[in-house]
Design a protein around this motif. Structure first.
Motif: not given
Length: 83
Positions: A76-82
């Motif tokens: 979830c954190k990686l998708k939010a950063c992208k």
């Protein structure tokens, strides 16, 4: 005997003078006078509502992330950063 929270029933509360109110009511009136001098606009209320909702979401975010588990939390954190 009247309760300490009751108003003089002969006049509506907004027409009572401070003299006709109990000591408790006088203190409240001195601390926060409720009168027609307030000049809030609709956007003040809208902004306050938005900040209250966003604040609740931000405070709930750490708990939600902790409940996802380690792998889903990272995803979830990686998708939010992208995004």
């Amino acid at each position: 005997m009247e309760s300490p929270n009751s108003f003089n029933s002969s006049l509506p509360p907004h027409n009572q003078t401070i003299v006709e109110k109990s000591e408790r009511e006088k203190k409240i009136e001195e601390w926060l006078p409720i009168n027609a001098d307030r000049s809030a606009k609709w956007w003040y209320s809208a902004f306050h509502n938005v900040t209250a909702m966003v604040g609740a979401g931000v405070l709930g975010l750490p708990y939600a992330m902790s409940q996802l588990g380690c792998n889903l939390n990272k995803d979830c954190k990686l998708k939010a950063c992208k995004a």
